[in-house]
Scaffold this motif. Structure first.
Motif, PDB file in Angstrom:
ATOM      1  N   PHE A 279       0.832  -1.202   0.000  1.00  0.00           N
ATOM      2  CA  PHE A 279       0.000   0.000   0.000  1.00  0.00           C
ATOM      3  C   PHE A 279       0.871   1.257   0.000  1.00  0.00           C
ATOM      4  O   PHE A 279       0.589   2.220  -0.724  1.00  0.00           O
ATOM      5  N   GLU A 280       1.952   1.260   0.785  1.00  0.00           N
ATOM      6  CA  GLU A 280       2.828   2.436   0.848  1.00  0.00           C
ATOM      7  C   GLU A 280       3.426   2.733  -0.517  1.00  0.00           C
ATOM      8  O   GLU A 280       3.466   3.888  -0.959  1.00  0.00           O
ATOM      9  N   CYS A 281       3.884   1.695  -1.193  1.00  0.00           N
ATOM     10  CA  CYS A 281       4.521   1.903  -2.493  1.00  0.00           C
ATOM     11  C   CYS A 281       3.508   2.374  -3.536  1.00  0.00           C
ATOM     12  O   CYS A 281       3.756   3.336  -4.272  1.00  0.00           O
ATOM     13  N   ILE A 282       2.353   1.725  -3.602  1.00  0.00           N
ATOM     14  CA  ILE A 282       1.330   2.125  -4.569  1.00  0.00           C
ATOM     15  C   ILE A 282       0.814   3.519  -4.254  1.00  0.00           C
ATOM     16  O   ILE A 282       0.601   4.343  -5.144  1.00  0.00           O
ATOM     17  N   GLY A 283       0.620   3.816  -2.970  1.00  0.00           N
ATOM     18  CA  GLY A 283       0.138   5.139  -2.592  1.00  0.00           C
ATOM     19  C   GLY A 283       1.134   6.230  -2.901  1.00  0.00           C
ATOM     20  O   GLY A 283       0.765   7.329  -3.329  1.00  0.00           O
ATOM     21  N   ARG A 284       2.419   5.939  -2.721  1.00  0.00           N
ATOM     22  CA  ARG A 284       3.462   6.926  -3.011  1.00  0.00           C
ATOM     23  C   ARG A 284       3.564   7.192  -4.507  1.00  0.00           C
ATOM     24  O   ARG A 284       3.748   8.332  -4.940  1.00  0.00           O
ATOM     25  N   LEU A 285       3.450   6.146  -5.317  1.00  0.00           N
ATOM     26  CA  LEU A 285       3.613   6.282  -6.763  1.00  0.00           C
ATOM     27  C   LEU A 285       2.297   6.530  -7.500  1.00  0.00           C
ATOM     28  O   LEU A 285       2.301   7.063  -8.611  1.00  0.00           O
ATOM     29  N   GLU A 286       1.182   6.098  -6.875  1.00  0.00           N
ATOM     30  CA  GLU A 286      -0.131   6.132  -7.521  1.00  0.00           C
ATOM     31  C   GLU A 286      -0.055   5.504  -8.917  1.00  0.00           C
ATOM     32  O   GLU A 286      -0.578   6.037  -9.893  1.00  0.00           O
ATOM     33  N   ASN A 287       0.594   4.359  -8.949  1.00  0.00           N
ATOM     34  CA  ASN A 287       0.778   3.664 -10.226  1.00  0.00           C
ATOM     35  C   ASN A 287       1.104   2.203  -9.940  1.00  0.00           C
ATOM     36  O   ASN A 287       2.152   1.903  -9.355  1.00  0.00           O
ATOM     37  N   TYR A 288       0.221   1.288 -10.330  1.00  0.00           N
ATOM     38  CA  TYR A 288       0.426  -0.131 -10.059  1.00  0.00           C
ATOM     39  C   TYR A 288       1.627  -0.683 -10.829  1.00  0.00           C
ATOM     40  O   TYR A 288       2.399  -1.493 -10.300  1.00  0.00           O
ATOM     41  N   THR A 289       1.800  -0.270 -12.082  1.00  0.00           N
ATOM     42  CA  THR A 289       2.891  -0.800 -12.892  1.00  0.00           C
ATOM     43  C   THR A 289       4.244  -0.435 -12.298  1.00  0.00           C
ATOM     44  O   THR A 289       5.138  -1.282 -12.164  1.00  0.00           O
ATOM     45  N   GLN A 290       4.412   0.839 -11.924  1.00  0.00           N
ATOM     46  CA  GLN A 290       5.677   1.262 -11.332  1.00  0.00           C
ATOM     47  C   GLN A 290       5.908   0.595  -9.980  1.00  0.00           C
ATOM     48  O   GLN A 290       7.033   0.221  -9.638  1.00  0.00           O
ATOM     49  N   ALA A 291       4.838   0.448  -9.205  1.00  0.00           N
ATOM     50  CA  ALA A 291       4.967  -0.202  -7.901  1.00  0.00           C
ATOM     51  C   ALA A 291       5.375  -1.657  -8.052  1.00  0.00           C
ATOM     52  O   ALA A 291       6.214  -2.168  -7.292  1.00  0.00           O
ATOM     53  N   ALA A 292       4.782  -2.358  -9.022  1.00  0.00           N
ATOM     54  CA  ALA A 292       5.135  -3.755  -9.251  1.00  0.00           C
ATOM     55  C   ALA A 292       6.608  -3.884  -9.610  1.00  0.00           C
ATOM     56  O   ALA A 292       7.305  -4.801  -9.160  1.00  0.00           O
TER      57      ALA A 292
ATOM     58  N   PRO B 106      -0.990  -8.197 -10.684  1.00  0.00           N
ATOM     59  CA  PRO B 106      -2.191  -8.808 -10.101  1.00  0.00           C
ATOM     60  C   PRO B 106      -2.059  -9.079  -8.601  1.00  0.00           C
ATOM     61  O   PRO B 106      -3.038  -8.943  -7.858  1.00  0.00           O
ATOM     62  N   SER B 107      -0.846  -9.438  -8.162  1.00  0.00           N
ATOM     63  CA  SER B 107      -0.636  -9.664  -6.728  1.00  0.00           C
ATOM     64  C   SER B 107      -0.872  -8.385  -5.931  1.00  0.00           C
ATOM     65  O   SER B 107      -1.473  -8.411  -4.850  1.00  0.00           O
ATOM     66  N   LEU B 108      -0.405  -7.269  -6.475  1.00  0.00           N
ATOM     67  CA  LEU B 108      -0.613  -5.990  -5.795  1.00  0.00           C
ATOM     68  C   LEU B 108      -2.098  -5.623  -5.773  1.00  0.00           C
ATOM     69  O   LEU B 108      -2.618  -5.178  -4.741  1.00  0.00           O
ATOM     70  N   THR B 109      -2.757  -5.812  -6.895  1.00  0.00           N
ATOM     71  CA  THR B 109      -4.185  -5.484  -6.971  1.00  0.00           C
ATOM     72  C   THR B 109      -4.979  -6.298  -5.963  1.00  0.00           C
ATOM     73  O   THR B 109      -5.830  -5.757  -5.234  1.00  0.00           O
ATOM     74  N   ASN B 110      -4.707  -7.586  -5.888  1.00  0.00           N
ATOM     75  CA  ASN B 110      -5.419  -8.451  -4.944  1.00  0.00           C
ATOM     76  C   ASN B 110      -5.130  -8.045  -3.503  1.00  0.00           C
ATOM     77  O   ASN B 110      -6.034  -8.040  -2.657  1.00  0.00           O
ATOM     78  N   ALA B 111      -3.878  -7.708  -3.220  1.00  0.00           N
ATOM     79  CA  ALA B 111      -3.512  -7.324  -1.854  1.00  0.00           C
ATOM     80  C   ALA B 111      -4.246  -6.056  -1.431  1.00  0.00           C
ATOM     81  O   ALA B 111      -4.736  -5.949  -0.301  1.00  0.00           O
ATOM     82  N   ILE B 112      -4.352  -5.080  -2.328  1.00  0.00           N
ATOM     83  CA  ILE B 112      -5.033  -3.826  -1.992  1.00  0.00           C
ATOM     84  C   ILE B 112      -6.536  -4.055  -1.835  1.00  0.00           C
ATOM     85  O   ILE B 112      -7.172  -3.505  -0.924  1.00  0.00           O
ATOM     86  N   HIS B 113      -7.120  -4.891  -2.682  1.00  0.00           N
ATOM     87  CA  HIS B 113      -8.550  -5.190  -2.543  1.00  0.00           C
ATOM     88  C   HIS B 113      -8.835  -5.865  -1.208  1.00  0.00           C
ATOM     89  O   HIS B 113      -9.831  -5.546  -0.546  1.00  0.00           O
ATOM     90  N   ARG B 114      -7.946  -6.782  -0.789  1.00  0.00           N
ATOM     91  CA  ARG B 114      -8.133  -7.443   0.511  1.00  0.00           C
ATOM     92  C   ARG B 114      -7.973  -6.444   1.648  1.00  0.00           C
ATOM     93  O   ARG B 114      -8.716  -6.494   2.644  1.00  0.00           O
ATOM     94  N   LEU B 115      -7.021  -5.532   1.518  1.00  0.00           N
ATOM     95  CA  LEU B 115      -6.811  -4.531   2.563  1.00  0.00           C
ATOM     96  C   LEU B 115      -8.024  -3.617   2.678  1.00  0.00           C
ATOM     97  O   LEU B 115      -8.483  -3.314   3.795  1.00  0.00           O
ATOM     98  N   GLU B 116      -8.549  -3.166   1.564  1.00  0.00           N
ATOM     99  CA  GLU B 116      -9.739  -2.306   1.585  1.00  0.00           C
ATOM    100  C   GLU B 116     -10.932  -3.037   2.193  1.00  0.00           C
ATOM    101  O   GLU B 116     -11.692  -2.446   2.967  1.00  0.00           O
ATOM    102  N   ALA B 117     -11.081  -4.310   1.852  1.00  0.00           N
ATOM    103  CA  ALA B 117     -12.202  -5.085   2.396  1.00  0.00           C
ATOM    104  C   ALA B 117     -12.047  -5.279   3.893  1.00  0.00           C
ATOM    105  O   ALA B 117     -13.035  -5.181   4.659  1.00  0.00           O
TER     106      ALA B 117
END
Length: 294
Positions: free
Chosen positions: A9-22, A30-41
């Motif tokens: 979450f810190e990396c994606i939030g800092r970059l606001e970009n899934y590709t760069q964070a990956a 996809p691993s990042l997307t799933n992790a963020i969806h689980r965190l939000e839930a």
């Protein structure tokens, strides 16, 4: 909620970009997307919102990002302090440095620092481009970067070390070889060689030429990756090179002429992430670099 989710979450939030964070985290998107969806839930919060083809933090996401970044810094600093206090192994500082500086005073300063911190600090030195240094600092594969940058990124500390001015280089038999100084307007009508705009230094040249009002008047070939290739062409032709004054030029039979430009072409910085666990060691090292550069 686990530590990996928070780091993602810190990396994606800092970059606001899934590709760069990956890319930075070395995990699949996809691993990042799933992790963020689980965190939000799990938190029952909406942390990101789509904005066109991009994502941005929600106000709630920004609040959480501040908390998470502070917590991760505390955790990383604490772990590093415990390891340093109880380990018999020296700290290894991974340094990414541009080639034009790596062969000058850098080895001497690193050796001096090692001698002053016997059995405490060792260095792992890499000769790489500015772009690779920036990527390495972001990915935490480098602790310290030594490079020329135009802008300053939030979350980093910068210490200026060296300045490299604009100069023109010509062959020894060129009509300008005896000139003591040139204006950028003198270059009009000459075949001028300089850096490709793909490079940060090439972009700096282009901006300076535009600010000085000569960009559209020059016969400019901006296609070269470094001073080596430019100087190699210049020493055997009537072309002139517009470059930074670096160590590379000493190997060529060219004449260096200062250019009256109200700014340096490159300023070399020592830079590191503010959240690096070896923050104090890096601060001391940067101070030593600055002293040696004066």
């Amino acid at each position: 909620m686990n530590l990996n989710q928070l780091r993602y979450f810190e990396c994606i939030g800092r970059l606001e970009n899934y590709t760069q964070a990956a890319r930075e985290l070395h995990v699949s998107q996809p691993s990042l997307t799933n992790a963020i969806h689980r965190l939000e839930a799990e938190l029952n919060l909406t942390l990101f919102a789509k904005q066109g083809r991009h994502i941005v933090l929600t106000d709630t996401g920004r609040q959480l990002l501040t908390v998470v970044q502070k917590s991760l810094r505390t955790l990383d600093d604490g772990v590093a302090a415990v390891i340093a206090e109880n380990s018999q192994q020296p700290i290894t500082i991974r340094v990414g440095c541009i080639p034009t500086v790596i062969g000058t005073y850098l080895p001497k300063v690193l050796h001096q620092f090692e001698q002053e911190h016997t059995r405490q600090v060792t260095f792992e030195l890499h000769s790489v481009t500015t772009e690779q240094i920036q990527a390495g600092l972001a990915a935490k594969t480098f602790d310290l970067g030594i490079a020329a940058v135009d802008g300053r990124e939030p979350g980093y500390l910068y210490h200026p070390l060296l300045k490299q001015p604009f100069i023109v280089i010509v062959a020894p038999d060129h009509p300008w070889a005896q000139r003591q100084q040139l204006q950028l307007t003198d270059l009009v009508g000459e075949h001028v060689l300089t850096y490709t705009p793909d490079l940060l230094i090439g972009q700096k040249v282009q901006r300076t030429l535009k600010r000085q009002g000569v960009a559209d008047q020059l016969n400019l070939t901006a296609a070269y990756p470094d001073e080596i290739s430019i100087a190699g062409m210049v020493q055997s032709s009537s072309a002139v090179g517009l470059v930074a004054d670096t160590l590379y030029l000493e190997a060529f039979n060219v004449v260096k002429i200062p250019v009256a430009v109200p700014e340096d072409l490159r300023v070399i910085y020592a830079m590191y992430r503010a959240d690096n666990p070896q923050h104090e060691t890096l601060r001391q090292l940067s101070h030593l670099f600055s002293q040696q550069g004066k």
